[in-house]
Design a protein around this motif. Structure first.
Motif, PDB file in Angstrom:
ATOM      1  N   LEU A   1       2.113 -13.668  43.742  1.00  0.00           N
ATOM      2  CA  LEU A   1       3.537 -13.961  43.895  1.00  0.00           C
ATOM      3  C   LEU A   1       4.032 -13.427  45.232  1.00  0.00           C
ATOM      4  O   LEU A   1       3.526 -12.422  45.740  1.00  0.00           O
ATOM      5  CB  LEU A   1       4.359 -13.296  42.783  1.00  0.00           C
ATOM      6  CG  LEU A   1       4.266 -13.838  41.362  1.00  0.00           C
ATOM      7  CD1 LEU A   1       5.058 -12.935  40.419  1.00  0.00           C
ATOM      8  CD2 LEU A   1       4.783 -15.262  41.293  1.00  0.00           C
ATOM      9  N   ARG A   2       5.057 -14.077  45.745  1.00  0.00           N
ATOM     10  CA  ARG A   2       5.773 -13.588  46.921  1.00  0.00           C
ATOM     11  C   ARG A   2       7.266 -13.670  46.607  1.00  0.00           C
ATOM     12  O   ARG A   2       7.819 -14.772  46.431  1.00  0.00           O
ATOM     13  CB  ARG A   2       5.433 -14.424  48.160  1.00  0.00           C
ATOM     14  CG  ARG A   2       6.049 -13.890  49.455  1.00  0.00           C
ATOM     15  CD  ARG A   2       5.678 -14.788  50.627  1.00  0.00           C
ATOM     16  NE  ARG A   2       4.233 -14.779  50.859  1.00  0.00           N
ATOM     17  CZ  ARG A   2       3.626 -13.979  51.740  1.00  0.00           C
ATOM     18  NH1 ARG A   2       4.338 -13.139  52.466  1.00  0.00           N
ATOM     19  NH2 ARG A   2       2.320 -14.034  51.903  1.00  0.00           N
ATOM     20  N   LEU A   3       7.912 -12.526  46.512  1.00  0.00           N
ATOM     21  CA  LEU A   3       9.329 -12.442  46.187  1.00  0.00           C
ATOM     22  C   LEU A   3      10.092 -12.030  47.436  1.00  0.00           C
ATOM     23  O   LEU A   3       9.720 -11.052  48.103  1.00  0.00           O
ATOM     24  CB  LEU A   3       9.577 -11.427  45.067  1.00  0.00           C
ATOM     25  CG  LEU A   3       8.663 -11.507  43.834  1.00  0.00           C
ATOM     26  CD1 LEU A   3       9.020 -10.403  42.843  1.00  0.00           C
ATOM     27  CD2 LEU A   3       8.747 -12.873  43.191  1.00  0.00           C
ATOM     28  N   THR A   4      11.173 -12.748  47.757  1.00  0.00           N
ATOM     29  CA  THR A   4      11.888 -12.490  49.003  1.00  0.00           C
ATOM     30  C   THR A   4      13.391 -12.307  48.771  1.00  0.00           C
ATOM     31  O   THR A   4      13.968 -12.839  47.824  1.00  0.00           O
ATOM     32  CB  THR A   4      11.677 -13.642  49.999  1.00  0.00           C
ATOM     33  OG1 THR A   4      12.089 -14.872  49.391  1.00  0.00           O
ATOM     34  CG2 THR A   4      10.218 -13.753  50.402  1.00  0.00           C
ATOM     35  N   THR A   5      13.998 -11.559  49.665  1.00  0.00           N
ATOM     36  CA  THR A   5      15.420 -11.247  49.596  1.00  0.00           C
ATOM     37  C   THR A   5      16.275 -12.510  49.575  1.00  0.00           C
ATOM     38  O   THR A   5      15.976 -13.507  50.223  1.00  0.00           O
ATOM     39  CB  THR A   5      15.820 -10.382  50.808  1.00  0.00           C
ATOM     40  OG1 THR A   5      15.092  -9.152  50.747  1.00  0.00           O
ATOM     41  CG2 THR A   5      17.311 -10.070  50.788  1.00  0.00           C
ATOM     42  N   GLY A   6      17.352 -12.441  48.789  1.00  0.00           N
ATOM     43  CA  GLY A   6      18.297 -13.537  48.707  1.00  0.00           C
ATOM     44  C   GLY A   6      17.971 -14.551  47.642  1.00  0.00           C
ATOM     45  O   GLY A   6      18.674 -15.562  47.522  1.00  0.00           O
ATOM     46  N   ASN A   7      16.941 -14.284  46.859  1.00  0.00           N
ATOM     47  CA  ASN A   7      16.516 -15.219  45.823  1.00  0.00           C
ATOM     48  C   ASN A   7      16.526 -14.558  44.448  1.00  0.00           C
ATOM     49  O   ASN A   7      16.420 -13.337  44.328  1.00  0.00           O
ATOM     50  CB  ASN A   7      15.107 -15.735  46.124  1.00  0.00           C
ATOM     51  CG  ASN A   7      15.055 -16.587  47.375  1.00  0.00           C
ATOM     52  OD1 ASN A   7      15.780 -17.566  47.490  1.00  0.00           O
ATOM     53  ND2 ASN A   7      14.225 -16.196  48.323  1.00  0.00           N
ATOM     54  N   GLY A   8      16.641 -15.404  43.413  1.00  0.00           N
ATOM     55  CA  GLY A   8      16.588 -14.939  42.042  1.00  0.00           C
ATOM     56  C   GLY A   8      15.329 -15.452  41.363  1.00  0.00           C
ATOM     57  O   GLY A   8      14.989 -16.638  41.484  1.00  0.00           O
ATOM     58  N   TYR A   9      14.629 -14.559  40.674  1.00  0.00           N
ATOM     59  CA  TYR A   9      13.377 -14.901  39.988  1.00  0.00           C
ATOM     60  C   TYR A   9      13.498 -14.531  38.516  1.00  0.00           C
ATOM     61  O   TYR A   9      13.931 -13.421  38.179  1.00  0.00           O
ATOM     62  CB  TYR A   9      12.206 -14.146  40.601  1.00  0.00           C
ATOM     63  CG  TYR A   9      11.994 -14.438  42.062  1.00  0.00           C
ATOM     64  CD1 TYR A   9      11.122 -15.433  42.485  1.00  0.00           C
ATOM     65  CD2 TYR A   9      12.687 -13.722  43.036  1.00  0.00           C
ATOM     66  CE1 TYR A   9      10.940 -15.712  43.840  1.00  0.00           C
ATOM     67  CE2 TYR A   9      12.521 -13.992  44.384  1.00  0.00           C
ATOM     68  CZ  TYR A   9      11.639 -14.986  44.779  1.00  0.00           C
ATOM     69  OH  TYR A   9      11.478 -15.253  46.121  1.00  0.00           O
ATOM     70  N   ALA A  10      13.102 -15.435  37.656  1.00  0.00           N
ATOM     71  CA  ALA A  10      13.099 -15.176  36.214  1.00  0.00           C
ATOM     72  C   ALA A  10      11.668 -15.123  35.728  1.00  0.00           C
ATOM     73  O   ALA A  10      10.916 -16.079  35.895  1.00  0.00           O
ATOM     74  CB  ALA A  10      13.880 -16.251  35.473  1.00  0.00           C
ATOM     75  N   PHE A  11      11.292 -13.992  35.139  1.00  0.00           N
ATOM     76  CA  PHE A  11      10.004 -13.864  34.476  1.00  0.00           C
ATOM     77  C   PHE A  11      10.217 -14.267  33.025  1.00  0.00           C
ATOM     78  O   PHE A  11      10.928 -13.574  32.290  1.00  0.00           O
ATOM     79  CB  PHE A  11       9.482 -12.430  34.552  1.00  0.00           C
ATOM     80  CG  PHE A  11       9.185 -11.937  35.946  1.00  0.00           C
ATOM     81  CD1 PHE A  11       9.199 -12.794  37.031  1.00  0.00           C
ATOM     82  CD2 PHE A  11       8.880 -10.605  36.169  1.00  0.00           C
ATOM     83  CE1 PHE A  11       8.920 -12.339  38.312  1.00  0.00           C
ATOM     84  CE2 PHE A  11       8.600 -10.136  37.436  1.00  0.00           C
ATOM     85  CZ  PHE A  11       8.621 -11.003  38.514  1.00  0.00           C
TER      86      PHE A  11
END
Length: 207
Positions: A23-33
């Motif tokens: 995974l790559r998670l970046t600022t300004g985004n929303g992620y739902a697990f």
């Protein structure tokens, strides 16, 4: 802010909970697990937070292309979850004053303004141990919403909230995106993560 997971995996004893997480998670985004109870949502959150070590693979943290050491990672994040412990010997006033010294609130929010935001003014002098489960969850969420850090974790965020509390959550969680924070939600309730554009399905990491 960027979080990179490469072939990350976690097992307890001989049972793999998650494997081959890229995974790559970046600022300004929303992620739902997302996934059923017991699917590994909370485990993945704890891995990213550094509360649990990976058994395989690598998790890397970067800010402005610079590596962040795992020992410093806690400075950049806040979390709300029903299983998170509060200091129950404090009154609400004492807890908020302590929290604001530990990590500052957005916009130099005062203790009184924070309590008003949490809609807990009626309990300002009350010991937290005497709060209902819903009041405790509202307090945890208020801390997550108002702490001035780039990363926010919300695990089962509307647990123990009544209808008004859920509406309050939904109104305020949207504002996190406006501030450019990186938001991660662990949930199996769609109303908790409708703002997230990226869905991470736990079933994909059970192989």
């Amino acid at each position: 802010m960027e979080i990179i997971l490469e072939n990350a995996g976690k097992k307890f004893s001989t049972e793999w909970i998650l494997r081959r997480v890229d995974l790559r998670l970046t600022t300004g985004n929303g992620y739902a697990f997302v996934g059923a109870n017991g699917s590994g949502k909370s485990t993945l959150i704890k891995l990213i937070m550094g509360q649990l070590p990976v058994n395989e693979g690598l998790i890397t943290y970067r800010r402005d292309a610079a590596l962040i050491h795992v020992d410093d990672w806690h400075r950049y994040l806040v979390m709300a979850a029903p299983y998170l412990e509060l200091i129950e010997e404090f009154t609400l006033l004492e807890f908020v004053a302590f929290q604001s010294r530990f990590k500052p609130f957005k916009g130099a929010l005062s203790v009184e303004e924070f309590i008003d935001f949490a809609q807990l003014s009626h309990a300002a002098g009350k010991l937290i141990r005497h709060f209902s489960s819903g009041m405790k969850q509202r307090l945890k969420l208020a801390v997550a919403f108002q702490t001035d850090v780039p990363l926010v974790f919300l695990d089962e965020p509307t647990s123990n909230l009544d209808h008004n509390g859920i509406r309050w959550y939904q109104e305020n969680v949207l504002r996190l995106m406006d501030t450019g924070q990186l938001v991660v939600v662990g949930s199996n309730q769609p109303e908790e993560y409708t703002f997230c554009k990226s869905l991470v399905k736990m079933a994909d990491y059970k192989r």
